[in-house]
Design an enzyme around this catalytic site. Structure first.
Site, mmCIF file in Angstrom:
data_model
loop_
_atom_site.group_PDB
_atom_site.id
_atom_site.type_symbol
_atom_site.label_atom_id
_atom_site.label_comp_id
_atom_site.label_asym_id
_atom_site.label_seq_id
_atom_site.Cartn_x
_atom_site.Cartn_y
_atom_site.Cartn_z
ATOM 1 N N SER A 66 0.823 -1.211 0.000
ATOM 2 C CA SER A 66 0.000 0.000 0.000
ATOM 3 C C SER A 66 0.860 1.265 0.000
ATOM 4 O O SER A 66 2.028 1.254 0.393
ATOM 5 C CB SER A 66 -0.899 0.032 1.237
ATOM 6 O OG SER A 66 -1.621 -1.172 1.356
HETATM 7 N N1 SAH Z 1 -0.920 -4.873 3.969
HETATM 8 C C1 SAH Z 1 -0.167 -5.167 2.765
HETATM 9 C C2 SAH Z 1 -0.923 -4.757 1.525
HETATM 10 C C3 SAH Z 1 -1.357 -5.971 0.852
HETATM 11 S S1 SAH Z 1 -2.401 -5.858 -0.562
HETATM 12 C C4 SAH Z 1 1.224 -4.579 2.820
HETATM 13 O O1 SAH Z 1 1.517 -3.814 3.740
HETATM 14 O O2 SAH Z 1 2.030 -4.902 1.948
HETATM 15 C C5 SAH Z 1 -3.731 -6.879 -0.003
HETATM 16 C C6 SAH Z 1 -3.386 -8.304 0.363
HETATM 17 O O3 SAH Z 1 -4.595 -8.921 0.775
HETATM 18 C C7 SAH Z 1 -2.846 -9.136 -0.790
HETATM 19 O O4 SAH Z 1 -1.624 -9.695 -0.436
HETATM 20 C C8 SAH Z 1 -3.911 -10.208 -0.989
HETATM 21 O O5 SAH Z 1 -3.401 -11.466 -1.386
HETATM 22 C C9 SAH Z 1 -4.534 -10.269 0.395
HETATM 23 N N2 SAH Z 1 -5.902 -10.828 0.421
HETATM 24 C C10 SAH Z 1 -6.927 -10.621 -0.444
HETATM 25 N N3 SAH Z 1 -8.005 -11.321 -0.057
HETATM 26 C C11 SAH Z 1 -7.657 -11.993 1.085
HETATM 27 C C12 SAH Z 1 -8.338 -12.890 1.961
HETATM 28 N N4 SAH Z 1 -9.602 -13.262 1.768
HETATM 29 N N5 SAH Z 1 -7.667 -13.373 3.021
HETATM 30 C C13 SAH Z 1 -6.369 -13.028 3.262
HETATM 31 N N6 SAH Z 1 -5.676 -12.189 2.464
HETATM 32 C C14 SAH Z 1 -6.310 -11.673 1.397
#
Ligand code: SAH
Length: 220
Positions: A66
């Site tokens: 993000s």
């Molecule tokens: N917080 C992260 C941003 C990640 S982007 C950082 O600091 O880098 C969002 C993430 O959510 C992705 O890695 C995606 O695979 C995950 N995601 C999406 N749906 C999900 C679910 N149902 N359960 C767990 N993770 C999920």
């Protein structure tokens, strides 16, 4: 008095903090955590030179780390205390979890891609952030065995508030922050506060997140 020589990296990191302040982040503990966690350790090599730009960047499995402003903003809205236990849904690179770990007692973070979870675990361990546990699974279901959580943060956009997460939120002033909205449409950060008698909601800033997808990923 001669000032400390600045190299490009120091300048980038100073600019990074200035940008967060300029955009309205004012909580000193949040700014300190953003200063302390090296974002360059959470981005892929080819994007290293943009680690301190205020941008989301691609990570593996087609996901994104993000934008720093959004990480700081959501963290500030959580109003963390050092005794809090936090659930993060969407570990991704592990960066947001690292920031949370500086401000809370314990962080449980769940990710649907095993590859991302393993990489995040390794990064967090290398930095000595040992109060974070990364779990592989479906964030729609939360991590009930460790509930209740004082704070819950979701870092992928859902169309509706996942019911299991609401249930796992502490009912003595627990706060959940999550982006809500359609995959390619307008999304907003929503802040929910839970008491024994009610759940109140507040609509915050407009954002753009990858979607919260159901189930653990079948691919790695
Ligand atoms: N917080 C992260 C941003 C990640 S982007 C950082 O600091 O880098 C969002 C993430 O959510 C992705 O890695 C995606 O695979 C995950 N995601 C999406 N749906 C999900 C679910 N149902 N359960 C767990 N993770 C999920």
């Amino acid at each position: 008095m001669p000032s400390r020589p600045q190299n490009g990296k120091d300048n980038d990191r100073m600019e990074f903090l200035l940008t967060l302040r300029r955009r309205g982040i004012s909580d000193q503990a949040v700014l300190r955590a953003m200063d302390e966690v090296p974002r360059c350790d959470f981005v892929e090599g080819e994007f290293a030179d943009r680690a301190y730009a205020d941008q989301a960047l691609p990570i593996e499995c087609g996901q994104t780390i993000s934008q720093p402003y959004v990480v700081a903003y959501m963290t500030e809205q959580l109003a963390l205390s050092p005794h809090h236990r936090v659930l993060e849904v969407g570990t991704g690179s592990g960066y947001q979890a690292a920031v949370l770990s500086r401000l809370a007692r314990e962080v449980v973070s769940i990710e649907r891609y095993r590859t991302l979870a393993e990489q995040a675990r390794a990064r967090l361990a290398a930095l000595g952030y040992d109060n974070v546990e990364v779990v592989v699974g479906d964030g729609f279901a939360g991590v009930p065995e460790k509930a209740p959580y004082d704070r819950i943060i979701v870092t992928a956009a859902a169309e509706q508030v996942p019911q299991a997460l609401l249930e796992q939120l502490a009912d003595d002033g627990g706060v959940m922050i999550l982006p809500l909205g359609p995959r390619d449409g307008p999304q907003h950060i929503i802040k929910l506060t839970k008491s024994q008698t009610e759940i109140s909601g507040e609509n915050l800033i407009a954002v753009r997140f990858v979607p919260l997808l159901p189930g653990q990923a079948q691919e790695l």
